[in-house]
Design a protein around this motif. Structure first.
Motif, PDB file in Angstrom:
ATOM      1  N   GLY A  68       9.726  42.003  22.242  1.00  0.00           N
ATOM      2  CA  GLY A  68       8.594  41.114  22.487  1.00  0.00           C
ATOM      3  C   GLY A  68       8.153  40.279  21.307  1.00  0.00           C
ATOM      4  O   GLY A  68       7.034  39.784  21.282  1.00  0.00           O
ATOM      5  N   LEU A  69       9.029  40.111  20.316  1.00  0.00           N
ATOM      6  CA  LEU A  69       8.677  39.245  19.203  1.00  0.00           C
ATOM      7  C   LEU A  69       9.395  37.901  19.356  1.00  0.00           C
ATOM      8  O   LEU A  69      10.622  37.851  19.422  1.00  0.00           O
ATOM      9  CB  LEU A  69       9.058  39.904  17.869  1.00  0.00           C
ATOM     10  N   ALA A  70       8.612  36.818  19.436  1.00  0.00           N
ATOM     11  CA  ALA A  70       9.207  35.484  19.550  1.00  0.00           C
ATOM     12  C   ALA A  70       9.037  34.751  18.230  1.00  0.00           C
ATOM     13  O   ALA A  70       8.038  34.927  17.539  1.00  0.00           O
ATOM     14  CB  ALA A  70       8.539  34.702  20.672  1.00  0.00           C
ATOM     15  N   HIS A  71      10.029  33.957  17.881  1.00  0.00           N
ATOM     16  CA  HIS A  71      10.018  33.260  16.600  1.00  0.00           C
ATOM     17  C   HIS A  71      10.376  31.797  16.836  1.00  0.00           C
ATOM     18  O   HIS A  71      11.465  31.488  17.285  1.00  0.00           O
ATOM     19  CB  HIS A  71      11.050  33.941  15.681  1.00  0.00           C
ATOM     20  N   SER A  72       9.436  30.912  16.544  1.00  0.00           N
ATOM     21  CA  SER A  72       9.728  29.485  16.571  1.00  0.00           C
ATOM     22  C   SER A  72      10.102  29.101  15.141  1.00  0.00           C
ATOM     23  O   SER A  72       9.249  28.983  14.284  1.00  0.00           O
ATOM     24  CB  SER A  72       8.490  28.724  17.052  1.00  0.00           C
ATOM     25  N   PRO A  73      11.408  28.940  14.884  1.00  0.00           N
ATOM     26  CA  PRO A  73      11.868  28.924  13.489  1.00  0.00           C
ATOM     27  C   PRO A  73      11.636  27.602  12.774  1.00  0.00           C
ATOM     28  O   PRO A  73      11.363  26.571  13.394  1.00  0.00           O
ATOM     29  CB  PRO A  73      13.363  29.201  13.617  1.00  0.00           C
ATOM     30  N   GLU A  74      11.752  27.665  11.457  1.00  0.00           N
ATOM     31  CA  GLU A  74      11.678  26.475  10.622  1.00  0.00           C
ATOM     32  C   GLU A  74      12.764  25.498  11.057  1.00  0.00           C
ATOM     33  O   GLU A  74      13.906  25.884  11.311  1.00  0.00           O
ATOM     34  CB  GLU A  74      11.902  26.895   9.169  1.00  0.00           C
ATOM     35  N   GLY A  75      12.413  24.228  11.147  1.00  0.00           N
ATOM     36  CA  GLY A  75      13.401  23.226  11.539  1.00  0.00           C
ATOM     37  C   GLY A  75      13.644  23.181  13.043  1.00  0.00           C
ATOM     38  O   GLY A  75      14.586  22.546  13.503  1.00  0.00           O
ATOM     39  N   ARG A  79      15.179  24.122  15.533  1.00  0.00           N
ATOM     40  CA  ARG A  79      16.379  24.780  16.028  1.00  0.00           C
ATOM     41  C   ARG A  79      16.478  24.807  17.560  1.00  0.00           C
ATOM     42  O   ARG A  79      16.828  25.829  18.146  1.00  0.00           O
ATOM     43  CB  ARG A  79      16.460  26.210  15.486  1.00  0.00           C
ATOM     44  N   VAL A  80      16.144  23.713  18.220  1.00  0.00           N
ATOM     45  CA  VAL A  80      16.369  23.654  19.667  1.00  0.00           C
ATOM     46  C   VAL A  80      17.871  23.531  19.907  1.00  0.00           C
ATOM     47  O   VAL A  80      18.634  23.205  18.996  1.00  0.00           O
ATOM     48  CB  VAL A  80      15.624  22.470  20.320  1.00  0.00           C
ATOM     49  N   PHE A  81      18.325  23.818  21.131  1.00  0.00           N
ATOM     50  CA  PHE A  81      19.752  23.711  21.450  1.00  0.00           C
ATOM     51  C   PHE A  81      20.045  22.272  21.881  1.00  0.00           C
ATOM     52  O   PHE A  81      19.684  21.877  22.994  1.00  0.00           O
ATOM     53  CB  PHE A  81      20.128  24.709  22.546  1.00  0.00           C
ATOM     54  N   PRO A  82      20.669  21.467  21.010  1.00  0.00           N
ATOM     55  CA  PRO A  82      20.731  20.020  21.249  1.00  0.00           C
ATOM     56  C   PRO A  82      21.469  19.620  22.540  1.00  0.00           C
ATOM     57  O   PRO A  82      21.100  18.641  23.159  1.00  0.00           O
ATOM     58  CB  PRO A  82      21.463  19.485  20.009  1.00  0.00           C
ATOM     59  N   VAL A  83      22.484  20.391  22.931  1.00  0.00           N
ATOM     60  CA  VAL A  83      23.284  19.982  24.089  1.00  0.00           C
ATOM     61  C   VAL A  83      22.640  20.408  25.404  1.00  0.00           C
ATOM     62  O   VAL A  83      22.858  19.803  26.447  1.00  0.00           O
ATOM     63  CB  VAL A  83      24.730  20.538  23.958  1.00  0.00           C
ATOM     64  N   LEU A  84      21.798  21.446  25.359  1.00  0.00           N
ATOM     65  CA  LEU A  84      21.142  21.912  26.590  1.00  0.00           C
ATOM     66  C   LEU A  84      19.949  21.009  26.920  1.00  0.00           C
ATOM     67  O   LEU A  84      19.332  20.428  26.030  1.00  0.00           O
ATOM     68  CB  LEU A  84      20.654  23.350  26.428  1.00  0.00           C
ATOM     69  N   GLN A  88      16.427  15.931  30.158  1.00  0.00           N
ATOM     70  CA  GLN A  88      17.058  15.259  29.024  1.00  0.00           C
ATOM     71  C   GLN A  88      17.628  16.280  28.032  1.00  0.00           C
ATOM     72  O   GLN A  88      17.065  17.363  27.860  1.00  0.00           O
ATOM     73  CB  GLN A  88      15.960  14.445  28.338  1.00  0.00           C
ATOM     74  N   GLN A  89      18.731  15.915  27.365  1.00  0.00           N
ATOM     75  CA  GLN A  89      19.267  16.805  26.337  1.00  0.00           C
ATOM     76  C   GLN A  89      18.280  16.923  25.184  1.00  0.00           C
ATOM     77  O   GLN A  89      17.744  15.922  24.710  1.00  0.00           O
ATOM     78  CB  GLN A  89      20.592  16.261  25.792  1.00  0.00           C
ATOM     79  N   ALA A  90      18.058  18.163  24.722  1.00  0.00           N
ATOM     80  CA  ALA A  90      17.040  18.396  23.705  1.00  0.00           C
ATOM     81  C   ALA A  90      17.340  17.651  22.408  1.00  0.00           C
ATOM     82  O   ALA A  90      16.432  17.272  21.673  1.00  0.00           O
ATOM     83  CB  ALA A  90      16.903  19.889  23.430  1.00  0.00           C
ATOM     84  N   GLY A  91      18.625  17.398  22.123  1.00  0.00           N
ATOM     85  CA  GLY A  91      19.002  16.692  20.908  1.00  0.00           C
ATOM     86  C   GLY A  91      18.511  15.257  20.872  1.00  0.00           C
ATOM     87  O   GLY A  91      18.466  14.633  19.811  1.00  0.00           O
ATOM     88  N   THR A  92      18.153  14.711  22.046  1.00  0.00           N
ATOM     89  CA  THR A  92      17.710  13.313  22.087  1.00  0.00           C
ATOM     90  C   THR A  92      16.186  13.189  21.952  1.00  0.00           C
ATOM     91  O   THR A  92      15.661  12.090  21.965  1.00  0.00           O
ATOM     92  CB  THR A  92      18.132  12.640  23.411  1.00  0.00           C
ATOM     93  N   LEU A  93      15.485  14.314  21.835  1.00  0.00           N
ATOM     94  CA  LEU A  93      14.019  14.253  21.717  1.00  0.00           C
ATOM     95  C   LEU A  93      13.608  13.833  20.310  1.00  0.00           C
ATOM     96  O   LEU A  93      14.354  14.008  19.352  1.00  0.00           O
ATOM     97  CB  LEU A  93      13.402  15.622  22.009  1.00  0.00           C
ATOM     98  N   SER A  94      12.386  13.322  20.185  1.00  0.00           N
ATOM     99  CA  SER A  94      11.841  13.007  18.871  1.00  0.00           C
ATOM    100  C   SER A  94      11.466  14.304  18.154  1.00  0.00           C
ATOM    101  O   SER A  94      11.408  15.373  18.775  1.00  0.00           O
ATOM    102  CB  SER A  94      10.598  12.138  19.025  1.00  0.00           C
ATOM    103  N   GLY A  95      11.193  14.210  16.860  1.00  0.00           N
ATOM    104  CA  GLY A  95      10.845  15.399  16.084  1.00  0.00           C
ATOM    105  C   GLY A  95       9.634  16.140  16.651  1.00  0.00           C
ATOM    106  O   GLY A  95       9.643  17.369  16.759  1.00  0.00           O
ATOM    107  N   GLY A  96       8.614  15.390  17.028  1.00  0.00           N
ATOM    108  CA  GLY A  96       7.407  16.003  17.580  1.00  0.00           C
ATOM    109  C   GLY A  96       7.684  16.704  18.897  1.00  0.00           C
ATOM    110  O   GLY A  96       7.212  17.820  19.141  1.00  0.00           O
ATOM    111  N   GLU A  97       8.483  16.053  19.740  1.00  0.00           N
ATOM    112  CA  GLU A  97       8.830  16.662  21.027  1.00  0.00           C
ATOM    113  C   GLU A  97       9.666  17.923  20.828  1.00  0.00           C
ATOM    114  O   GLU A  97       9.486  18.924  21.520  1.00  0.00           O
ATOM    115  CB  GLU A  97       9.600  15.647  21.892  1.00  0.00           C
ATOM    116  N   GLN A  98      10.579  17.866  19.839  1.00  0.00           N
ATOM    117  CA  GLN A  98      11.383  19.060  19.556  1.00  0.00           C
ATOM    118  C   GLN A  98      10.515  20.214  19.089  1.00  0.00           C
ATOM    119  O   GLN A  98      10.770  21.375  19.419  1.00  0.00           O
ATOM    120  CB  GLN A  98      12.451  18.746  18.502  1.00  0.00           C
ATOM    121  N   GLN A  99       9.459  19.897  18.317  1.00  0.00           N
ATOM    122  CA  GLN A  99       8.557  20.950  17.871  1.00  0.00           C
ATOM    123  C   GLN A  99       7.828  21.575  19.055  1.00  0.00           C
ATOM    124  O   GLN A  99       7.701  22.796  19.147  1.00  0.00           O
ATOM    125  CB  GLN A  99       7.544  20.389  16.867  1.00  0.00           C
TER     126      GLN A  99
END
Lengths: 240, 292
Positions: A77-84, A86-91, A134-145
């Motif tokens: 039950g520990l979730a970690h939203s990591p530095e940078g 790290r979304v999966f760009p192709v998914l 949309q593929q996550a790799g195409t999102l802006s930095g804010g959207e990826q966050q």
């Protein structure tokens, strides 16, 4: 909810953390602040099993998770939203969120209402709803966050670790990120927030720890630390 | 008449090319999740094909298929556990290369001792007389090869796109550490990708065996050519290995006929060198989308 005693960790022979102890009570927002290289990210990486702690104990809701690999820690039950982010760009955005619920969908954590939680994430982050296919790799930095945070929440976690959610974002988006954190706090999500942007972190947190060169230099209610002269001088640009 | 010969050569090239494509697809599967390759892929194909030869005498061809596919999966998992896992754990750059080559040699010796060194005839499940289609002779088994190869790749792609476990494989390929944070056991995903990779090789082996021959020495050349195809097509592009396989298969049969069979391996390898010089990510290779 998260109890850390005398945590020692680092990279190979280089020790970054020297016996850190901290406590994140259920439903509270605790922040870990400190300058660059103080060991904030290393702390979170050790908590979620991305690096193996050298000593100390880590407990979630009383269960000892010290030294487990990260996929097993996630199952506790520990979730970690990591530095940078790290979304999966192709998914796609939606598949990234489903990956956050992987343990629930595959039976290693109680399933609950995954579809309902997905809908709630799209409510909390309307931008993600617009981009769900949309593929996550195409999102802006804010959207990826936003996606990285939503993906971590999809675990329906006992504790959420947030690493530098404001990093590299325009001021307006930083505000948006902190507004989201405040909303999660109102929903009583237990969070440990690592931030370089100390003023904003102290504004929203219940309790704070100050990390210096891998050691805790101060701790206390955020409200108190905000007015502490030493903390103000070191991290809040004391002049004002 | 000349055109008919050309058409005939192209048709034969397509079947061989699809086999190269399937084996190359297997290289992609492990490269995606672990950035490692099984250099014993050709020997995996050979071993499964010979196991198939033994099994087929008791069960017939179609029941043999799932048995051999299962054997291929186990063989691939063994290769990963013995040869690759430790290298990945210690972040060794080359340990897995030597280990997978060594395992390949061991499998080849094993096969030589069990089935001998001679080429063996593999019973064909379909009539061995060619079908005439507009003057071009096609073996029924060649049609099965093309359809089977496409079906296999489509099945794996569908699994990756549709199922939660397939998406976990893609997530691991995208960012292994982040996939671990999702609760995905990425070591297991890598073992699985090796199992799947050897399974595709096993499938290619029992598809091609009735058309060519089988035997302990069949693996080396096929594994190497498929490697060339994986480089030509790009290690990250499913489409690329089909096109790359067809290019290599067809140029081989053409060169074999119009120049000399002695030179039939040259054009493919020249193409490999050209691709490596001018487009190292492969004709269809893409760099992953990354935005900060």
């Amino acid at each position: 909810m998260l109890q850390v005693e005398n945590l020692v960790a680092g990279y190979g022979k280089v020790k970054v953390l020297h016996a850190i102890s901290l406590h994140v009570p259920e439903g509270s927002l605790v922040t870990l602040i400190g300058s660059n290289g103080a060991g904030k990210t290393t702390t979170l990486r050790a908590l979620s099993g991305m690096i193996r702690p050298d000593a100390g104990t880590i407990r979630i809701a009383g269960v000892d998770i010290t030294g487990l690999p990260s996929h097993e820690i996630t199952r506790h039950g520990l979730a970690h939203s990591p530095e940078g982010r790290r979304v999966f760009p192709v998914l796609s955005v939606e598949d990234n969120l489903l990956m956050g619920a992987f343990t629930r969908l595959t039976g290693s954590r109680p399933r609950g209402d995954v579809a309902g939680d997905l809908a709630r994430m799209f409510e909390l982050f309307p931008r993600l709803a617009e981009r769900r296919a949309q593929q996550a790799g195409t999102l802006s930095g804010g959207e990826q966050q936003m996606l990285a945070m939503a993906r971590a929440l999809m675990l329906s976690p006992k504790v959420l670790l947030l690493d530098e959610p404001s990093m590299g974002l325009a001021p307006k988006l930083v505000e948006e990120v902190f507004a989201t954190i405040a909303r999660l706090k109102a929903l009583r999500v237990t969070m440990l927030l690592v931030e370089q942007f100390a003023a904003a972190a102290l504004e929203v947190a219940d309790f704070a720890y100050v990390l210096e060169n891998g050691r805790l230099a101060a701790s206390g209610p955020a409200e108190t630390l905000k007015h502490d002269p030493a903390v103000r001088a070191a991290y809040l640009g004391a002049a004002h | 008449m000349d055109f008919l010969i050309l058409a005939q050569l192209v048709v034969s090239g397509i079947a061989v090319g699809m086999i190269y494509g399937v084996i190359a697809f297997g290289y992609q599967l492990t490269f995606a999740t672990s950035k490692t390759l099984n250099f014993g892929q050709g020997e995996a194909l050979m071993l499964s094909s010979l196991v198939g030869l033994t099994v087929v005498q008791f069960t017939g061809y179609w029941i043999m298929l799932p048995i051999v596919l299962a054997f291929g999966m186990v063989q691939g998992a063994v290769v990963e556990r013995l040869g690759v896992r430790q290298a990945i754990k210690t972040k060794s750059e080359s340990g897995w290369i030597m280990a997978t080559i060594a395992l390949g040699i061991i499998f080849k010796n094993l096969a030589e001792n069990i089935w001998g060194r001679d080429a063996l005839k593999f019973p064909s499940p379909l009539p061995e007389a060619p079908i005439g289609l507009m003057g071009v002779n096609i073996l029924p088994m060649e049609i099965v090869i093309v359809l089977g190869a496409l079906a296999m790749m489509l099945a794996v792609e569908t699994f990756n796109r549709r199922s939660i476990f397939g998406k976990a494989v893609v997530a691991t390929a995208n960012d292994r550490e982040a996939a671990g944070l999702m609760g995905i056991n990425t070591s297991l995903v890598i073992t699985f990708s090796y199992a799947l990779s050897s399974m595709t090789a096993a499938f290619a082996g029992v598809l091609i065996a009735p058309v060519t021959l089988t035997g302990a020495s069949m693996g080396g050349a096929l594994g190497l050519k498929a490697f060339a195809v994986a480089i030509i097509g790009g290690l990250s592009s499913g489409m690329g290995v089909i096109v790359g396989g067809l290019i290599l298969g067809i140029t081989e049969t053409l060169t074999g006929f119009y120049l000399s069979t002695g030179y039939k391996d040259v054009p493919g390898l020249v193409l490999l060198l050209l691709v490596l010089s001018f487009k190292p990510s492969g004709l269809f290779g893409r760099s992953a989308i990354k935005k900060v």
